[in-house]
Write an enzyme that holds these catalytic residues in place. Structure first.
Site, PDB file in Angstrom:
ATOM      1  N   ASP A 129      26.067  36.008-100.202  1.00  0.00           N
ATOM      2  CA  ASP A 129      26.529  36.892-101.270  1.00  0.00           C
ATOM      3  C   ASP A 129      25.406  37.359-102.182  1.00  0.00           C
ATOM      4  OD1 ASP A 129      29.165  36.668-100.416  1.00  0.00           O
ATOM      5  OD2 ASP A 129      29.621  35.003-101.772  1.00  0.00           O
ATOM      6  N   ARG A 138      31.242  44.442 -91.008  1.00  0.00           N
ATOM      7  CA  ARG A 138      30.432  43.912 -89.913  1.00  0.00           C
ATOM      8  C   ARG A 138      31.326  43.317 -88.833  1.00  0.00           C
ATOM      9  NH1 ARG A 138      29.620  38.862 -88.861  1.00  0.00           N
ATOM     10  NH2 ARG A 138      30.330  38.260 -90.939  1.00  0.00           N
ATOM     11  N   ARG A 149      42.147  40.903 -98.116  1.00  0.00           N
ATOM     12  CA  ARG A 149      41.424  40.272 -99.209  1.00  0.00           C
ATOM     13  C   ARG A 149      42.115  38.953 -99.537  1.00  0.00           C
ATOM     14  NH1 ARG A 149      38.308  42.704-103.025  1.00  0.00           N
ATOM     15  NH2 ARG A 149      37.973  40.532-103.602  1.00  0.00           N
ATOM     16  N   CYS A 183      21.864  48.193 -97.809  1.00  0.00           N
ATOM     17  CA  CYS A 183      22.318  48.778 -96.551  1.00  0.00           C
ATOM     18  C   CYS A 183      23.786  48.455 -96.306  1.00  0.00           C
ATOM     19  CB  CYS A 183      21.468  48.259 -95.389  1.00  0.00           C
ATOM     20  SG  CYS A 183      21.947  48.933 -93.799  1.00  0.00           S
TER      21      CYS A 183
END
Length: 306
Positions: A82, A129, A147, A240
């Site tokens: 994180d 990802r 979530r 990114c």
């Protein structure tokens, strides 16, 4: 340094488990001090329904870092994945302890492996990802945003809206919920986020006593592996947004780094593996980045704003 050390972390059960593990480790090297955990709400916790990519860098760490800079806490504990690769001025992060299993895991109502999921299975993931990499191999699966903390997502995995969920193995293990795991996904199928499964403790850069204590908690193979993985992320640009995975392993005097970059729709997957010297993990990440560029990922990385 005060006798009672205040450790800041997020308020989720997983974050508290992680903070207590670091507190126990610190107590073992500094038994003359007491340690107190201070839960701090993060932007990610306060906006539980927002897409993580919309909340910006440091979504789970910024508020805790501010408390550290303000002197309200003495050390912060984070999931290292994180933490952005660039830190606020005045703070130093140290990877501490041996990391847990860095892989992702599949949990589903059938207790089936990825290849055995039925067509149209509804699998939740909070990670672009994971979604991109799974879509690359199983385009017939419906990947849905989800979530919530680990326990909530596991509960949702057998509810009316989802048939399963993909989460990090480390969180499931730390919470003692491994009985729910249907499959631990190979890093070559679902390559983990850089530094997944590792913990970081962060202190003020001028707090030499605390930094020395944290240095005693470093597990060198973990430090080397996560530095190689995060070096790749730094090379690509810490902001990114492209689905990028990295998995490093230490073997005697060598480090092997497997890295992937995948467009969000999963239509292709650039994959490289590089090996380098144990003493230079940062160079390995750079080598993996340039190998991805040479393989053809330049356009994707440029579009991602790197």
């Amino acid at each position: 340094m005060p006798r009672t050390i205040v450790i800041g972390t997020r308020g989720s059960r997983l974050a508290l488990v992680q903070a207590h593990a670091v507190a126990d480790a610190l107590a073992s090297v500094s038994p003359d001090r007491d340690f107190r955990i201070e839960p701090i709400s993060s932007a990610g916790d306060e906006q539980p329904d927002a897409a993580l990519e919309s909340l910006g860098l440091g979504v789970f760490t910024s508020a805790i870092e501010k408390a550290l800079l303000d002197g309200r806490i003495d050390v912060a504990v984070h999931s290292l994945k994180d933490l952005p690769t660039s830190q606020p001025s005045g703070l130093t992060a140290v990877p501490v302890m041996e990391r847990e299993d860095p892989r992702d895991v599949l949990i589903d109502r059938w207790n089936a492996g990825l290849l055995d999921l039925p067509e149209g299975a509804r699998i939740g993931t909070s990670s672009p990802r994971r979604a991109a990499q799974i879509a690359h191999g199983r385009r017939d699966i419906l990947l849905l945003p989800i979530r919530g903390n680990v326990e909530t997502r596991i509960r949702k995995s057998e509810g009316p809206d989802y048939d399963g969920v993909i989460v990090a193995a480390a969180g499931v293990e730390r919470l003692g919920l491994t009985q729910h795991i249907a499959e631990r996904l190979s890093p070559h199928v679902c390559t983990p986020a850089p530094a997944q499964g590792a913990l970081a403790a962060e202190a003020r850069s001028d707090d030499s006593v605390m930094l020395r204590l944290l240095g005693r908690l470093v597990h060198e193979p973990t430090r080397t592996a996560v530095e190689a993985e995060r070096s790749l992320l730094r090379a690509a640009g810490s902001g990114c947004r492209l689905p990028m995975g990295a998995f490093a392993e230490v073997h005697e005097e060598q480090v092997r780094l497997f890295a992937t970059v995948t467009p969000p729709d999963g239509s292709m997957s650039y994959r490289v593996e590089v090996t380098g010297n144990l003493a230079e993990p940062d160079l390995l990440g750079m080598a993996a980045y340039h190998a991805l560029l040479e393989q053809g990922a330049y356009g994707l990385l440029r579009e991602a704003g790197t």
